[in-house]
Design an enzyme around this catalytic site. Structure first.
Site, PDB file in Angstrom:
ATOM      1  N   ASP A 159       0.834  -1.199   0.000  1.00 17.88           N
ATOM      2  CA  ASP A 159       0.000   0.000   0.000  1.00 17.88           C
ATOM      3  C   ASP A 159       0.876   1.258   0.000  1.00 17.88           C
ATOM      4  OD1 ASP A 159      -2.320   1.532   0.115  1.00 17.88           O
ATOM      5  OD2 ASP A 159      -3.242   0.299   1.662  1.00 17.88           O
ATOM      6  N   ASP A 219     -10.685   2.848  -3.591  1.00 19.05           N
ATOM      7  CA  ASP A 219     -11.103   1.540  -3.077  1.00 19.05           C
ATOM      8  C   ASP A 219     -12.524   1.199  -3.511  1.00 19.05           C
ATOM      9  OD1 ASP A 219      -8.723   1.762  -1.746  1.00 19.05           O
ATOM     10  OD2 ASP A 219      -9.578   1.682   0.274  1.00 19.05           O
TER      11      ASP A 219
HETATM   12  C1  GLA Z   1      -6.100   1.301   1.395  1.00 16.30           C
HETATM   13  C2  GLA Z   1      -6.141   0.301   0.244  1.00 16.30           C
HETATM   14  C3  GLA Z   1      -7.217  -0.741   0.530  1.00 16.30           C
HETATM   15  C4  GLA Z   1      -6.912  -1.455   1.844  1.00 16.30           C
HETATM   16  C5  GLA Z   1      -6.792  -0.428   2.964  1.00 16.30           C
HETATM   17  C6  GLA Z   1      -6.298  -1.068   4.254  1.00 16.30           C
HETATM   18  O1  GLA Z   1      -7.256   2.060   1.469  1.00 16.30           O
HETATM   19  O2  GLA Z   1      -6.398   0.955  -0.978  1.00 16.30           O
HETATM   20  O3  GLA Z   1      -7.284  -1.672  -0.529  1.00 16.30           O
HETATM   21  O4  GLA Z   1      -5.733  -2.187   1.698  1.00 16.30           O
HETATM   22  O5  GLA Z   1      -5.892   0.609   2.618  1.00 16.30           O
HETATM   23  O6  GLA Z   1      -6.103  -0.148   5.274  1.00 16.30           O
END
Ligand code: GLA
Length: 431
Positions: A159, A219
């Site tokens: 990430d 997301d």
């Molecule tokens: C970000 C990523 C998600 C997930 C969250 C976890 O938002 O884009 O896919 O991994 O972090 O905290």
């Protein structure tokens, strides 16, 4: 019925500009399960032992994946997302799993997942902390890569929270090198472009050389609006991102949320069809222990999975917007074409679409053979350029078809050249 085809821009797909990350992995879009969208950062194992982020969640998913046909359908990676580690590194500076929720540790979990013939994915962050506030890998890339390799981990989702954006590229490249130096086969899933887009257009040549897949956009949530916004973003950036996809490296529009609460069945079919068209990783985030049979059948539909995993490895793209329908097309191996027709009119009932309006239909000259996969399987059979076949599409649903050209065999020759030579369709992008 006549639909005016709106031609909005004329960009031709250019061949892959860059080499993929040379680790021999992700030659086809990754398939598996990832905990985030469904289970998020639920760490309360006292109150919710069955759904909290703990080793037993992944062990149960691995068991179900073998028992319920997921593995056989191609789903292979069982992936941990955020919230697995302890807040402190160990005395040697290594990440360690939360001891209460992962009493056996990650190595034992990896052994268990491997014993089922599956692979284990883990999560870390290029910056100081993960998005949920757990220790990040900044300053520890080599240590963390070695720890994951020692544990037998097969995939790393990396990430991009809590990082100076100007150092993002360097961080992602250094972790890629660190993983490579361990000598282990660890598929590398990045979020580099997602975090960089906020400041400038990312360099997809460098990204493809560094990562096996990469998130570009926000997301996914368990809602049709979320799925639609991902499709819109992808289509409006397709001239930039589509050429970078191919065996070894893929654009990642985020998890499949099929089998959860937010999408109607038609919308679930749309997500499955369009993720296959986009050559997206198929990482489900749902509860495989409790999933309705229709969603399960959809996720395990061999014909859709075959489009996703097509050996030509080209990403599809939107080719037309017609009367509140969107047409998406993906060139397939042996000159075939997958066509998806998404009905974006969210009022009224099913609407008919003349499939010959799809720009790629031109491969039906002189003839083609058409198979409908969604909403129902149906052999539509031999068609020509001017066929009047109408497919019926429910509001927010998708019709998915494959089209196989039938070329005339030149007199005196029995060699069917089109069967072996992938030909560029040069279809215009339409935004
Ligand atoms: C970000 C990523 C998600 C997930 C969250 C976890 O938002 O884009 O896919 O991994 O972090 O905290």
């Amino acid at each position: 019925m006549y639909f005016p085809v709106v031609l909005l821009s004329l960009l031709v797909l250019i061949p892959l500009a860059a080499d993929a990350l040379d680790n021999g992995l992700a030659l086809k879009p990754t398939m598996g399960w990832l905990h985030w969208e469904r289970f998020m950062c639920n760490i309360d194992c006292d109150k919710d032992p069955n759904n909290c982020i703990s080793e037993s969640l992944y062990m149960q998913m691995a068991d179900v994946m073998v028992k319920e046909g997921w593995k056989e359908a191609g789903y292979e990676y069982v992936c941990i997302d955020d919230c697995w580690p302890s807040y402190q590194r160990d005395a040697k500076g290594r990440l360690q799993a939360d001891p209460k929720r992962f009493p056996g540790g990650i190595k034992k979990l990896a052994d268990y997942v491997h014993s089922k013939g599956l692979k284990l994915g883990i999560y870390a962050d290029v910056g100081k902390n993960t998005c949920a506030g757990y220790p990040g890998s900044l300053g520890y890339y080599e240590t963390d890569a070695q720890t994951f390799a020692d544990w037998g981990v097969d995939l790393l989702k990396f990430d991009g929270c809590n990082m100076d954006w100007k150092l993002l590229g360097e961080g992602y490249v250094n972790m890629s090198k660190a993983l490579n130096q361990t000598g282990a086969s660890i598929l590398y899933s990045c979020e580099w472009p997602l975090y960089e887009w906020q400041f400038r257009q990312p360099n997809y040549t460098a990204i493809r050389e560094t990562c096996n897949h990469w998130r570009n956009y926000a997301d996914v949530y368990d809602s049709w609006n979320s799925v639609k916004s991902i499709l819109d973003w992808t289509a409006s950036h397709q001239d930039i991102i589509v050429p970078s996809a191919g065996p070894g490296g893929w654009n990642d529009p985020d998890m499949l949320v099929i089998g959860n609460f937010g999408l109607s069945h038609d919308q679930q079919e749309s997500q499955m069809a369009l993720w296959a068209i986009m050559a997206a990783p198929l990482l489900m985030s749902n509860d495989l222990r409790d999933i309705c049979p229709r969603s399960k059948d959809l996720l395990q539909n061999r014909r859709i999975i075959a489009i996703s995993q097509d050996p030509l490895g080209r990403q599809g793209y939107r080719t037309a917007k017609v009367d509140s329908f969107e047409v998406w097309e993906r060139p397939l191996y042996k000159n075939q074409l997958a066509i998806a027709v998404l009905n974006k009119q969210e009022i009224g009932g099913p609407r008919g679409f003349f499939i010959s309006v799809a720009p790629g239909w031109k491969i039906c000259s002189p003839q083609c053979n058409v198979t409908q996969i969604l909403p129902q399987f149906k052999e539509i059979g031999v068609q020509t350029l001017n066929s009047k076949v109408v497919v019926s599409v429910n509001p927010s649903g998708t019709a998915l078809l494959t089209v196989t050209p039938i070329n005339r065999v030149p007199t005196g020759s029995h060699k069917l050249h089109w069967q072996d030579t992938p030909v560029k369709h040069n279809m215009p992008f339409l935004k």
